[in-house]
Design an enzyme around this catalytic site. Structure first.
Site, PDB file in Angstrom:
ATOM      1  CE  LYS A 205      -4.529  -1.633   1.028  1.00 16.59           C
ATOM      2  NZ  LYS A 205      -4.976  -1.882   2.016  1.00 16.59           N
ATOM      3  NE  ARG A 239      -8.140  -8.140  -0.134  1.00 17.02           N
ATOM      4  CZ  ARG A 239      -7.225  -7.097  -1.449  1.00 17.02           C
ATOM      5  NH1 ARG A 239      -6.693  -6.527  -1.265  1.00 17.02           N
ATOM      6  NH2 ARG A 239      -8.517  -7.705  -2.721  1.00 17.02           N
TER       7      ARG A 239
HETATM    8  N1  HH2 Z   1      -7.604  -3.148   0.312  1.00 12.75           N
HETATM    9  C1  HH2 Z   1      -7.720  -3.635  -1.273  1.00 12.75           C
HETATM   10  C2  HH2 Z   1      -9.077  -4.226  -2.098  1.00 12.75           C
HETATM   11  N2  HH2 Z   1      -9.935  -4.827  -0.919  1.00 12.75           N
HETATM   12  N3  HH2 Z   1     -10.200  -5.748   1.424  1.00 12.75           N
HETATM   13  C3  HH2 Z   1     -10.132  -5.364   2.737  1.00 12.75           C
HETATM   14  N4  HH2 Z   1     -11.014  -6.086   3.504  1.00 12.75           N
HETATM   15  N5  HH2 Z   1      -8.871  -5.125   3.452  1.00 12.75           N
HETATM   16  C4  HH2 Z   1      -8.094  -4.335   2.029  1.00 12.75           C
HETATM   17  O1  HH2 Z   1      -7.026  -3.620   2.937  1.00 12.75           O
HETATM   18  C5  HH2 Z   1      -8.882  -4.434   0.975  1.00 12.75           C
HETATM   19  C6  HH2 Z   1      -9.748  -4.957   0.822  1.00 12.75           C
HETATM   20  C7  HH2 Z   1      -6.790  -2.176  -2.243  1.00 12.75           C
HETATM   21  O2  HH2 Z   1      -6.015  -4.313  -2.522  1.00 12.75           O
HETATM   22  P1  HH2 Z   1      -5.669  -4.001  -4.061  1.00 12.75           P
HETATM   23  O3  HH2 Z   1      -7.253  -5.071  -4.027  1.00 12.75           O
HETATM   24  O4  HH2 Z   1      -4.475  -5.217  -4.145  1.00 12.75           O
HETATM   25  O5  HH2 Z   1      -6.007  -3.103  -5.177  1.00 12.75           O
HETATM   26  P2  HH2 Z   1      -6.943  -2.752  -5.799  1.00 12.75           P
HETATM   27  O6  HH2 Z   1      -8.348  -2.530  -4.709  1.00 12.75           O
HETATM   28  O7  HH2 Z   1      -7.081  -1.199  -6.441  1.00 12.75           O
HETATM   29  O8  HH2 Z   1      -7.703  -3.602  -6.605  1.00 12.75           O
END
Ligand code: HH2
Length: 269
Positions: A205, A239
């Site tokens: 992040k 995650r």
């Molecule tokens: N972070 C992201 C997406 N979903 N869900 C939970 N429960 N907690 C988190 O910290 C969280 C989440 C963001 O990360 P990522 O899926 O890699 O990126 P993007 O939202 O750009 O697809």
């Protein structure tokens, strides 16, 4: 929990697994690396991301979930805020819904979860992905996030969702400045008072990038440090994008935690 984003615009893996067959192959790879849960997402929640229509989200996520449900035994989570996507995903074999809006985006979500008996991740976010990083403000981020999660648990309970099906997440990076993310990580153990499993999403992040001054593809060491600290402070579900690496980090941190000093001392007797 291994992340697979079936998207073109996710902040790290956007575009890599945008086709269903690529996403399935990645998910199988993550299971082989030790993922205990898969989290499949079809809508990026990065700051400023463009919302995805229900139809597009269904087209992206459902073939992946349906195929994986036949091929893996680990639970499949779907990262969505839409009740219809959740319902179809649960019918296709998912068993967890990861709702970053904590049941606030779609008023039918709670009913879908309650009826299905699925597990639900309730995450804290200040604002929406479009606005959340503009001016996050808190008097005490830990107290406010705790209060929010407690309230959302009560709402979920009132809608008929079993408390034992709830997982909580302080929402790193979702409407938080660096100092807020640091406070949450430092004081993560205080969320134990809510008596629910704790999920944390720290992987690559922006706040880690701010600390180590590295681009998103060079943040695995920074992520490893944050993951180790989170395990030490009581996180249950990590995650992450890099399952192979982080599985080792978790194992080492968890070994110290699960065999605490008094138990180790017995081995000296
Ligand atoms: N972070 C992201 C997406 N979903 N869900 C939970 N429960 N907690 C988190 O910290 C969280 C989440 C963001 O990360 P990522 O899926 O890699 O990126 P993007 O939202 O750009 O697809």
């Amino acid at each position: 929990m291994g992340i697979v984003n079936v998207t073109a615009d996710s902040f790290y893996d956007g575009g890599r697994y945008a086709k269903p067959e690529q996403a399935v192959a990645r998910a199988l790879e993550l299971v082989g690396q030790g993922a205990d849960i898969l989290d499949i997402g079809a809508e990026s929640t990065r700051p400023g991301a463009r919302p995805v229509s229900e139809q597009d989200e269904l087209l992206r996520v459902i073939p992946v979930v349906a195929d994986l449900a036949r091929r893996v035994t680990v639970p499949i989570s779907v990262d969505t805020t839409k009740s219809r996507v959740a319902q179809v995903a649960l019918d296709a074999g998912a068993s967890i819904i990861n709702d970053v809006s904590a049941l606030r985006h779609d008023r039918n979500m709670a009913t879908v979860i309650a009826r299905s008996g699925a597990a639900i991740v309730l995450m804290h976010m200040q604002g929406t992905p479009q606005t959340m990083q503009k001016a996050p403000t808190y008097e005490n981020v830990v107290t406010e996030v705790t209060h929010f999660l407690d309230k959302r648990m009560q709402v979920a309970g009132g809608e008929g969702i079993a408390q034992t099906n709830i997982v909580l997440d302080p929402g790193f990076g979702f409407g938080k400045l660096l100092v807020h993310n640091l406070d949450l990580l430092d004081q993560l153990s205080s969320f134990a008072m809510l008596n629910r499993p704790l999920l944390v999403g720290l992987s690559r992040k922006a706040f880690i990038g701010q600390i180590v001054d590295r681009s998103v593809d060079q943040r695995e060491w920074g992520t490893a440090a944050a993951v180790a600290l989170a395990v030490d402070r009581g996180a249950h579900i990590l995650r992450v994008h890099d399952v192979a690496m982080m599985a080792d980090v978790v194992k080492v941190a968890a070994a110290v935690k699960s065999l605490p000093l008094p138990a180790r001392q017995e081995h000296y007797a």
